[in-house]
Write an enzyme that holds these catalytic residues in place. Structure first.
Site, PDB file in Angstrom:
ATOM      1  N   SER A 144      42.285  43.511  46.075  1.00 39.26           N
ATOM      2  CA  SER A 144      43.618  43.971  45.697  1.00 39.26           C
ATOM      3  C   SER A 144      44.650  42.871  45.900  1.00 39.26           C
ATOM      4  CB  SER A 144      43.969  45.239  46.478  1.00 39.26           C
ATOM      5  OG  SER A 144      45.145  45.828  45.993  1.00 39.26           O
ATOM      6  N   ASP A 303      49.433  43.338  40.681  1.00 41.94           N
ATOM      7  CA  ASP A 303      48.574  42.600  41.608  1.00 41.94           C
ATOM      8  C   ASP A 303      47.262  42.231  40.905  1.00 41.94           C
ATOM      9  OD1 ASP A 303      47.523  45.156  41.500  1.00 41.94           O
ATOM     10  OD2 ASP A 303      47.127  45.302  43.649  1.00 41.94           O
ATOM     11  N   ASP A 305      44.128  43.217  40.778  1.00 44.96           N
ATOM     12  CA  ASP A 305      43.317  44.236  40.111  1.00 44.96           C
ATOM     13  C   ASP A 305      44.170  45.210  39.308  1.00 44.96           C
ATOM     14  OD1 ASP A 305      44.374  45.385  42.371  1.00 44.96           O
ATOM     15  OD2 ASP A 305      42.568  46.465  42.954  1.00 44.96           O
ATOM     16  N   ASP A 307      46.392  47.544  39.827  1.00 50.10           N
ATOM     17  CA  ASP A 307      46.652  48.959  40.113  1.00 50.10           C
ATOM     18  C   ASP A 307      48.045  49.160  40.702  1.00 50.10           C
ATOM     19  OD1 ASP A 307      46.092  47.841  42.591  1.00 50.10           O
ATOM     20  OD2 ASP A 307      44.666  49.386  43.213  1.00 50.10           O
TER      21      ASP A 307
END
Length: 574
Positions: A144, A303, A305, A307
């Site tokens: 993340s 970010d 990834d 999400d």
């Protein structure tokens, strides 16, 4: 010393490759480093794995990754679900692609089909893909928004959400049973492909994902009307968001999209930032510079990834770009969706929104205004995903929107994790809608404060790395339980909710009641004057976090109150 035994075993074990052994032998005189790498096994917790990349039992490497995967394989086979397959994705971090392939081949060696993306893709697209392909599980290789030295491993179940109880605990038990590296099965990639076990996901899956995003749009005609007037600066922060964000905004008709060139390409070293967190003001430095050049209306960052979404929007009065917290941007999106559904007479009577326990209480006012249900769940979007599944099974409510303070939200049920790509899309639509009426997203945020109250939230965290840090965090939580504070600064504590014991101690009524939520190492304090504080160890970082919230009488008053409460909270643990 147990950690030295583990260290020596790795240095001499024939199952460990020579490159790894060399990395370990190079630190043979650094006892502190050896201890940190081997004092424990990298814990496979309810959020999967997350740790520093490197050799050792307490590191992210091919051995810890495949050990976890072998445990998951054993669980899937035990449940008789091996024929459904597992979807796998990865982000831009160092070793993400390698870990994703090692994960796939370990599953393949156990006779389990895998469907793997041939290039990096965001978390929400994986969540969507698990459901679309009818897989039993999904695995995302990502850490993340953590610093560059980290990587991680998130596990999703067949509903597209991250694993929750009892499945998470059952998988953890299976992972713990894998004690020896000799127990980890392997297969060559060529053989796995030949057997039909290793499969590349069709590129058309992204088109289907984008189509689902576009279904969440309320006013496509306004986007067309305002497409030349809305200027958007976006940065993927070297992560997965670049292509899907460009794609969905282009298909909707936005024409003035500017990507931060220095941060456009995927790069696991994140060379332009300390760490890729859209919650951090420093991550926006280049984006804000570009926004000023282009006179942009809003500035957006996802970010690695994709999400989470960070947001700045222009204040037309001062010309400055104002920062939005995750609570603010989520409330803004929720208000937009609910208002449009109400105006179009399509807001279901059993509509519901969901927030985490550490998210803004402004959501309560929002729900009251639209006469809909509000549900509160533990921190972690997987609990929102679990609630969506419950709604679908019971038909009690219809899910509209869910959010966490940690810059993540989801509208619709096509996925079961927070979606930064969708949040970009919805904020751009909202910006077009409000600009047509003559005001900015910041103007609209001020309108919401006037409408619902000047709620403000904050967070303070203390990083405590390594074995000593973990012990300190444990001691802080134990001390707060053994010696509970009576107040934080000027704020008297009215209730103490301990989610570990699942008990609520009402100090005013001198009464203890049960909490109807899962067990979690969290302490929540209801304070006077509609204020609150929550303390919990991070599940993904070596931190202890303190969440706080207040309600003020104005912007200035709420800012003063939140700073005062933050100081008081931190003083308690000194």
């Amino acid at each position: 010393m147990e950690y030295m035994k583990k260290y020596e075993d790795w240095c001499n074990n024939e199952k460990i490759d020579e490159k790894t052994k060399k990395e370990l032998k190079d630190i043979k005189n650094n006892l502190e480093e050896i201890k940190d790498r081997f004092y424990k096994d990298l814990e496979f917790g309810t959020a999967g794995l997350r740790g520093i990349i490197g050799a050792g039992t307490n590191r992210m490497n091919q051995y810890t990754v495949t050990k976890a995967t072998q445990g998951i394989s054993n669980y899937i086979i035990k449940k008789g679900l091996q024929n459904k397959g597992v979807a796998i994705s990865y982000d831009s971090r160092n070793m993400s692609k390698e870990f994703s392939e090692q994960t796939a081949l370990c599953l393949n060696a156990n006779g389990i089909k895998t469907y793997i993306f041939n290039e990096l893709k965001p978390v929400p697209e994986l969540s969507f893909t698990v459901r679309k392909l009818g897989c039993v599980a999904g695995i995302m290789i990502t850490a993340s928004h953590n610093p560059p030295k980290y990587n991680g491993y998130k596990v999703y179940w067949q509903d597209g959400a991250q694993i929750v109880s009892p499945i998470d605990k059952e998988i953890i038990e299976e992972v713990k049973k894998v004690q020896k590296y000799e127990d980890i099965k392997s297969i060559e990639k060529e053989e796995a492909i030949k057997k039909g076990l290793y499969n590349i996901i069709d590129e058309k899956i992204e088109d289907k994902y984008i189509e689902e995003l576009k279904k969440q749009i309320s006013n496509p005609e306004i986007i067309k009307q305002m497409q030349e007037d809305i200027k958007i600066v976006y940065t993927p922060l070297h992560g997965t968001g670049n292509i899907p964000v460009r794609k969905v905004l282009k298909e909707l008709g936005f024409t003035k999209l500017y990507i931060v060139p220095e941060q456009e390409k995927p790069d696991g070293n994140f060379p332009t930032i300390e760490y890729p967190n859209p919650e951090d003001k420093k991550a926006f430095k280049l984006a804000l510079e570009l926004a000023k050049q282009k006179d942009a209306d809003l500035v957006l960052a996802t970010d690695p990834d994709a999400d989470r979404l960070g947001v700045y929007a222009k204040d037309k009065t001062t010309g400055e770009y104002k920062e939005f917290t995750g609570n603010m941007s989520s409330i803004l999106i929720a208000e937009y969706i609910l208002s449009q559904k109400k105006d179009k007479n399509v807001l279901p009577k059993n509509a519901a929104i969901i927030k985490s326990i550490v998210s803004t209480n402004m959501a309560e006012e929002l729900a009251k205004h639209y006469k809909i249900s509000l549900y509160t769940v533990l921190t972690g979007f997987k609990y929102i995903g679990e609630k969506i599944k419950q709604f679908e099974e019971t038909k009690e409510n219809e899910y509209i929107f869910g959010f966490e303070e940690s810059y993540g939200c989801l509208a619709g049920t096509y996925a079961r994790d927070k979606d930064g790509i969708e949040a970009v899309m919805l904020l751009c639509e909202a910006a077009a809608f409000y600009k047509k009426q003559g005001y900015t997203l910041w103007d609209q945020m001020i309108n919401l404060y006037k409408k619902y109250g000047y709620y403000k939230e904050g967070i303070a965290s203390i990083t405590m790395e390594g074995a000593q840090g973990a012990e300190k965090i444990k001691q802080i939580m134990e001390n707060l339980r053994k010696n509970p504070p009576k107040k934080f600064g000027n704020y008297k504590i009215l209730k103490i909710k301990d989610y570990l014991t699942r008990e609520c101690n009402n100090k005013v009524e001198n009464k203890i009641t049960k909490i109807d939520l899962p067990t979690s190492n969290v302490l929540y304090y209801d304070l006077q004057d509609n204020s609150w504080c929550c303390v919990r160890p991070s599940g993904t970082e070596p931190k202890i976090k303190f969440y706080i919230g207040i309600k003020g009488n104005s912007m200035e008053d709420s800012q003063e109150k939140i700073e005062s409460l933050k100081r008081s909270v931190l003083e308690i643990i000194k």
